[in-house]
Design an enzyme around this catalytic site. Structure first.
Site, PDB file in Angstrom:
ATOM      1  N   GLY A  40     -64.165 -99.199 -11.287  1.00 54.21           N
ATOM      2  CA  GLY A  40     -64.296 -98.037 -10.400  1.00 54.21           C
ATOM      3  C   GLY A  40     -63.705 -96.779 -10.990  1.00 54.21           C
ATOM      4  N   ALA A  41     -64.004 -96.546 -12.283  1.00 62.45           N
ATOM      5  CA  ALA A  41     -63.397 -95.385 -12.957  1.00 62.45           C
ATOM      6  C   ALA A  41     -64.367 -94.209 -13.031  1.00 62.45           C
ATOM      7  CB  ALA A  41     -62.934 -95.780 -14.352  1.00 62.45           C
ATOM      8  N   GLY A  44     -62.448 -90.488  -8.582  1.00 59.24           N
ATOM      9  CA  GLY A  44     -61.172 -90.738  -7.886  1.00 59.24           C
ATOM     10  C   GLY A  44     -60.015 -91.158  -8.773  1.00 59.24           C
ATOM     11  N   ILE A  45     -59.196 -92.029  -8.208  1.00 57.07           N
ATOM     12  CA  ILE A  45     -57.966 -92.473  -8.876  1.00 57.07           C
ATOM     13  C   ILE A  45     -58.282 -93.173 -10.208  1.00 57.07           C
ATOM     14  CG2 ILE A  45     -55.991 -94.036  -8.638  1.00 57.07           C
ATOM     15  CD1 ILE A  45     -56.293 -93.591  -5.530  1.00 57.07           C
ATOM     16  N   GLY A  46     -59.346 -93.968 -10.186  1.00 61.50           N
ATOM     17  CA  GLY A  46     -59.717 -94.733 -11.387  1.00 61.50           C
ATOM     18  C   GLY A  46     -60.071 -93.821 -12.541  1.00 61.50           C
ATOM     19  N   TYR A 201     -60.394-103.917   6.066  1.00 60.51           N
ATOM     20  CA  TYR A 201     -59.867-103.206   4.884  1.00 60.51           C
ATOM     21  C   TYR A 201     -58.418-103.640   4.635  1.00 60.51           C
ATOM     22  CZ  TYR A 201     -58.440 -99.386   1.772  1.00 60.51           C
ATOM     23  OH  TYR A 201     -57.952 -98.658   0.701  1.00 60.51           O
TER      24      TYR A 201
HETATM   25  N1  LIG Z   1     -57.628 -92.597  -1.565  1.00 59.46           N
HETATM   26  C1  LIG Z   1     -56.612 -93.126  -0.913  1.00 59.46           C
HETATM   27  O1  LIG Z   1     -55.962 -92.453  -0.084  1.00 59.46           O
HETATM   28  C2  LIG Z   1     -56.215 -94.553  -1.162  1.00 59.46           C
HETATM   29  C3  LIG Z   1     -55.102 -95.059  -0.455  1.00 59.46           C
HETATM   30  C4  LIG Z   1     -54.720 -96.368  -0.663  1.00 59.46           C
HETATM   31  C5  LIG Z   1     -55.434 -97.160  -1.569  1.00 59.46           C
HETATM   32  N2  LIG Z   1     -56.513 -96.651  -2.227  1.00 59.46           N
HETATM   33  C6  LIG Z   1     -57.235 -97.532  -3.154  1.00 59.46           C
HETATM   34  O2  LIG Z   1     -57.427 -96.857  -4.397  1.00 59.46           O
HETATM   35  C7  LIG Z   1     -58.557 -97.414  -5.082  1.00 59.46           C
HETATM   36  C8  LIG Z   1     -59.406 -96.288  -5.635  1.00 59.46           C
HETATM   37  O3  LIG Z   1     -59.979 -95.574  -4.553  1.00 59.46           O
HETATM   38  P1  LIG Z   1     -60.206 -93.995  -4.555  1.00 59.46           P
HETATM   39  O4  LIG Z   1     -59.300 -93.432  -3.532  1.00 59.46           O
HETATM   40  O5  LIG Z   1     -60.178 -93.478  -5.928  1.00 59.46           O
HETATM   41  O6  LIG Z   1     -61.663 -93.924  -3.902  1.00 59.46           O
HETATM   42  P2  LIG Z   1     -63.083 -93.509  -4.498  1.00 59.46           P
HETATM   43  O7  LIG Z   1     -63.008 -92.124  -5.040  1.00 59.46           O
HETATM   44  O8  LIG Z   1     -64.062 -93.799  -3.416  1.00 59.46           O
HETATM   45  O9  LIG Z   1     -63.282 -94.518  -5.695  1.00 59.46           O
HETATM   46  C9  LIG Z   1     -63.579 -95.870  -5.439  1.00 59.46           C
HETATM   47  C10 LIG Z   1     -64.215 -96.472  -6.653  1.00 59.46           C
HETATM   48  O10 LIG Z   1     -64.555 -97.820  -6.334  1.00 59.46           O
HETATM   49  C11 LIG Z   1     -65.901 -98.022  -6.697  1.00 59.46           C
HETATM   50  N3  LIG Z   1     -66.578 -99.050  -5.930  1.00 59.46           N
HETATM   51  C12 LIG Z   1     -66.764 -99.143  -4.605  1.00 59.46           C
HETATM   52  N4  LIG Z   1     -67.522-100.207  -4.316  1.00 59.46           N
HETATM   53  C13 LIG Z   1     -67.826-100.802  -5.506  1.00 59.46           C
HETATM   54  C14 LIG Z   1     -68.576-101.922  -5.887  1.00 59.46           C
HETATM   55  N5  LIG Z   1     -69.235-102.676  -4.993  1.00 59.46           N
HETATM   56  N6  LIG Z   1     -68.670-102.244  -7.191  1.00 59.46           N
HETATM   57  C15 LIG Z   1     -68.039-101.496  -8.135  1.00 59.46           C
HETATM   58  N7  LIG Z   1     -67.328-100.395  -7.836  1.00 59.46           N
HETATM   59  C16 LIG Z   1     -67.225-100.061  -6.543  1.00 59.46           C
HETATM   60  C17 LIG Z   1     -66.578 -96.675  -6.459  1.00 59.46           C
HETATM   61  O11 LIG Z   1     -67.810 -96.659  -7.141  1.00 59.46           O
HETATM   62  P3  LIG Z   1     -69.086 -95.875  -6.536  1.00 59.46           P
HETATM   63  O12 LIG Z   1     -68.883 -94.432  -6.886  1.00 59.46           O
HETATM   64  O13 LIG Z   1     -70.266 -96.490  -7.221  1.00 59.46           O
HETATM   65  O14 LIG Z   1     -69.097 -96.125  -5.055  1.00 59.46           O
HETATM   66  C18 LIG Z   1     -65.515 -95.762  -7.041  1.00 59.46           C
HETATM   67  O15 LIG Z   1     -65.622 -95.733  -8.426  1.00 59.46           O
HETATM   68  C19 LIG Z   1     -59.267 -98.294  -4.055  1.00 59.46           C
HETATM   69  O16 LIG Z   1     -58.981 -99.647  -4.318  1.00 59.46           O
HETATM   70  C20 LIG Z   1     -58.650 -97.893  -2.727  1.00 59.46           C
HETATM   71  O17 LIG Z   1     -58.661 -98.953  -1.800  1.00 59.46           O
HETATM   72  C21 LIG Z   1     -56.904 -95.357  -2.050  1.00 59.46           C
END
Ligand SMILES: NC(=O)c1ccc[n+]([C@@H]2O[C@H](COP(=O)([O-])OP(=O)(O)OC[C@H]3O[C@@H](n4cnc5c(N)ncnc54)[C@H](OP(=O)(O)O)[C@@H]3O)[C@@H](O)[C@H]2O)c1
Length: 320
Positions: A40-41, A44-46, A201
């Site tokens: 998931g890079a 976002g965070i990735g 979740y």
């Molecule tokens: N943002 C926050 O406030 C927060 C808080 C606590 C924990 N987190 C955790 O941080 C991590 C990164 O999230 P983020 O905040 O950076 O959100 P994000 O911007 O939505 O990024 C999520 C990433 O996960 C990928 N993903 C989702 N479903 C997938 C699938 N079926 N197969 C492969 N990749 C998939 C997305 O790919 P696509 O672009 O293809 O959908 C995207 O690259 C997550 O595990 C999230 O639970 C985030």
């Protein structure tokens, strides 16, 4: 007087903002010769994690569902280091297997740091993965569990390798029920989007912590999990489709900004876990704001039970 009040409030809010965005990874290393595999890079965070580790000369493998966005990140990475993009849809177990097959073709002998970062949150209707698991449990936990298991030989091939699971504070809102792991009994509930989807979740994020607690016991590889903070990313993409929640979010934009981190700030705890000296990294530990914290709803027996449950569910894909 009024101006002083406004100034006072502004200073307080700014201090709150600084507090909320805290936790900076101060470790800098030359990661030449090290291989980082991150899911998931493409955003976002990735994405920020991958770029930061790329800046430290690691070879970066990004595994993304959206390969168009993934290619854009790969182009950025290729300017600073050696990097590769592999297609990965964690909501399809065959895609997870294919991703590992594609990784084998790269002839990279080892993985030093596996970062299970990808995640999906709060679908507004009950959704399932290709193999009929509730979407958040199936993607966030089962997909990453299978991926990690299939990559174990590469993690074992590296000295002092580690697995970093990106979990969430939301793990506190959890109640794992192995008899109904998919929360299928609530699938048609009118409360799904506001009550059971957040629970699903939370459960999936608890599983990320429990998974990390058990990896070294099973494979002798260090693992940890973390909460990145409240981060402004695309994670809310499903939530904003709900018109009421969308309005609430728009009305709270200023507060949301003040109380949340940028994606680079959100990547700091992942970086801390990825870069911490091997001997200092607490095996099975849960980190937040770059520090070790105590998670909730966890215990060794539950971690063991989840492992056995997951391995049993994935037996076909693990033995294939
Ligand atoms: N943002 C926050 O406030 C927060 C808080 C606590 C924990 N987190 C955790 O941080 C991590 C990164 O999230 P983020 O905040 O950076 O959100 P994000 O911007 O939505 O990024 C999520 C990433 O996960 C990928 N993903 C989702 N479903 C997938 C699938 N079926 N197969 C492969 N990749 C998939 C997305 O790919 P696509 O672009 O293809 O959908 C995207 O690259 C997550 O595990 C999230 O639970 C985030």
């Amino acid at each position: 007087m009024c101006i002083f009040c406004i100034l006072g409030i502004a200073i307080l809010l700014w201090l709150l903002h600084i507090y909320m965005t805290g936790g900076v990874c101060k470790i800098k290393k030359d990661l030449s010769g090290k291989v980082v595999f991150i899911t998931g890079a493409n955003t976002g965070i990735g994405k920020d994690t991958a770029l930061q580790l790329g800046n430290m000369n690691a070879t970066i493998v990004i595994a993304c569902r959206d390969t168009i966005k993934g290619q854009l990140v790969l182009d950025q990475l290729n300017k600073i280091t050696q990097a590769y993009l592999i297609k990965l849809d964690l909501s399809c177990l065959n895609s997870v297997r294919q991703c590992v097959e594609d990784f084998k073709k790269l002839n990279i002998p080892q993985i030093d740091i596996l970062i299970n970062n990808a995640g999906v949150m709060a679908p507004q209707t009950y959704k399932t993965t290709k193999q009929s698991y509730e979407l958040q449990f199936g993607t966030n936990h089962l997909g990453h569990f299978l991926l990690t298991e299939l990559l174990i030989p590469y993690l074992k091939a590296a000295e002092q390798s580690r697995v970093v699971n990106v979990s969430s504070l939301a793990h506190r809102h959890s109640n794992l029920n192995f008899k109904d792991i998919n929360l299928a009994q609530y699938a048609n509930s009118k409360l799904w989007s506001i009550k059971y989807s957040p629970l699903a979740y939370g459960n999936s994020k608890l599983c990320n912590i429990l998974h990390a607690m058990e990896i070294s016991k099973r494979h002798g590889i260090k693992a940890c999990s973390l909460h990145p903070g409240a981060v402004r990313t695309e994670l809310m993409r499903e939530v904003v489709q709900n018109p009421i929640l969308n309005v609430v979010l728009k009305l709270s934009t200023v507060f949301y900004f003040l109380l949340s981190k940028s994606s680079l700030q959100g990547a700091q705890t992942t970086l801390q876990c990825a870069l911490e000296d091997y001997d200092k990294l607490v095996d099975g530990g849960y980190y937040s704001d770059c520090k070790l914290k105590q998670p909730q709803n966890t215990n060794k027996q539950l971690a063991e039970k989840l492992w056995e449950f997951s391995a049993e569910k994935l037996r076909f894909y693990l033995e294939k």
